[in-house]
Design an enzyme around this catalytic site. Structure first.
Site, PDB file in Angstrom:
ATOM      1  N   ARG A  96      -5.435 -12.814 -27.604  1.00  0.00           N
ATOM      2  CA  ARG A  96      -4.042 -12.989 -27.207  1.00  0.00           C
ATOM      3  C   ARG A  96      -3.211 -11.822 -27.755  1.00  0.00           C
ATOM      4  NH1 ARG A  96      -5.380 -15.549 -23.580  1.00  0.00           N
ATOM      5  NH2 ARG A  96      -4.844 -17.690 -23.034  1.00  0.00           N
ATOM      6  N   HIS A 150      -5.575  -8.041 -18.299  1.00  0.00           N
ATOM      7  CA  HIS A 150      -6.039  -9.409 -18.588  1.00  0.00           C
ATOM      8  C   HIS A 150      -7.208  -9.804 -17.658  1.00  0.00           C
ATOM      9  CE1 HIS A 150      -4.551 -13.388 -20.528  1.00  0.00           C
ATOM     10  NE2 HIS A 150      -5.831 -13.489 -20.236  1.00  0.00           N
TER      11      HIS A 150
END
Ligand code: OXD
Length: 308
Positions: free
Chosen positions: A224, A272
């Protein structure tokens, strides 16, 4: 059985996959205005708005379409006693292992230097280091972290893995706590963060911690974005303390077009994509979990107080 599906970007694909996986269920895509009188038993969701849980008050369980549950746990409206299940691998561990391996080899075999040399039209060979000098430190040893540790260790790199509770993995030095983190940072030529976003991990990688890494180290982040203090990362790259980084996740996505890291030749930025959810495999897990719940056997739910 009534099942609601929500995914801001990919709802149609998910809804038809859930219909196929649960042929006897009434499956709908959640549209707030259309579901006031339609309260579901289960939800298969990704990043719903807070109003989802304010409306859907009959849920028996929630299935997250990914591994990271921060977007659910951080919603003030998520009921404390509603069980939440995250994906436990389902093939994403292999994707992440490939991603980390690519980044590791990129820097270990000097492809960052050769890429630069090509744009400078420079023919210059570099010696290959001993793998034993390239310890890989992995932060976060859940299903994905363990798989990455095994993959990297199988290539011959020493591996240290840091987690809340120490794990037993062949060929991996397992550490935990503040002392374990110090040890890992001090020895890791490659730091891999696979940490979830929780109050305990936010900005864990800051100026102070990044400077503990050996000189010339690299960072790979597939966990993250908010685990890293980006300004601190830029500083340690600029000061030359760190050699480079490969970053897949950011505190705000997409990464701002004007962010200086886009133009930093020592940084690889990916949007991502390190470990996307394989929908069919994910649904196999969800179908099995729902069957378990219906028979009174609770699969392992997330711990909301820990945030994963
Ligand atoms: C996940 C992700 O949490 O893709 O699964 O970020």
């Amino acid at each position: 059985m009534k099942i609601l599906v929500y995914n801001r970007k990919n709802s149609e694909v998910w809804t038809s996959a859930v219909r196929k996986a649960f042929p006897d269920a009434d499956v709908r895509h959640w549209v707030e205005e259309e579901c006031h009188d339609w309260l579901a038993d289960y939800a298969v969701i990704w990043q719903p708005p807070a109003s989802f849980f304010l409306q859907q008050t009959q849920l028996k369980a929630v299935f997250n379409q990914g591994v990271g549950v921060d977007s659910l746990v951080n919603l003030g409206s998520l009921p404390v006693d509603l069980p939440v299940f995250k994906l436990r691998g389902v093939g994403m561990e292999e994707y992440m292992s490939d991603y980390v391996t690519y980044g590791l080899l990129h820097f270990y075999r000097d492809f960052d230097l050769y890429r630069q040399q090509q744009s400078d039209v420079l023919w210059q060979q570099h010696n290959i280091d001993q793998k034993s000098d390239w310890t890989v430190g992995i932060l976060g040893m859940g299903v994905i972290g363990k798989a990455v540790a095994k993959a990297v260790s199988a290539l011959g790199f020493p591996v240290i893995g840091w987690s809340r509770t120490e794990k037993q993995i062949e060929g991996v030095e397992s550490v935990s706590g503040d002392e374990g983190l110090e040890h890992l940072l001090k020895h890791s030529r490659v730091l891999v963060s696979l940490l979830p976003s929780t109050p305990a991990t936010r900005k864990l990688l800051n100026q102070k911690t990044l400077e503990k890494l050996p000189r010339d180290s690299v960072l790979i982040n597939g966990g993250r974005g908010d685990v890293i203090d980006m300004e601190a990362l830029q500083q340690v790259l600029e000061s030359g303390h760190m050699r480079g980084a490969m970053l897949d996740v950011f505190e705000v996505e997409p990464l701002d077009k004007n962010h200086p890291l886009w133009k930093n030749s020592r940084v690889i930025i990916t949007p991502h994509i390190a470990a996307p959810t394989p929908i069919e495999q994910a649904l196999e897990q969800i179908v099995a979990d729902v069957a378990g719940i219906e028979q009174g056997e609770m699969p392992p739910a997330i711990d909301k107080s820990l945030g994963y």
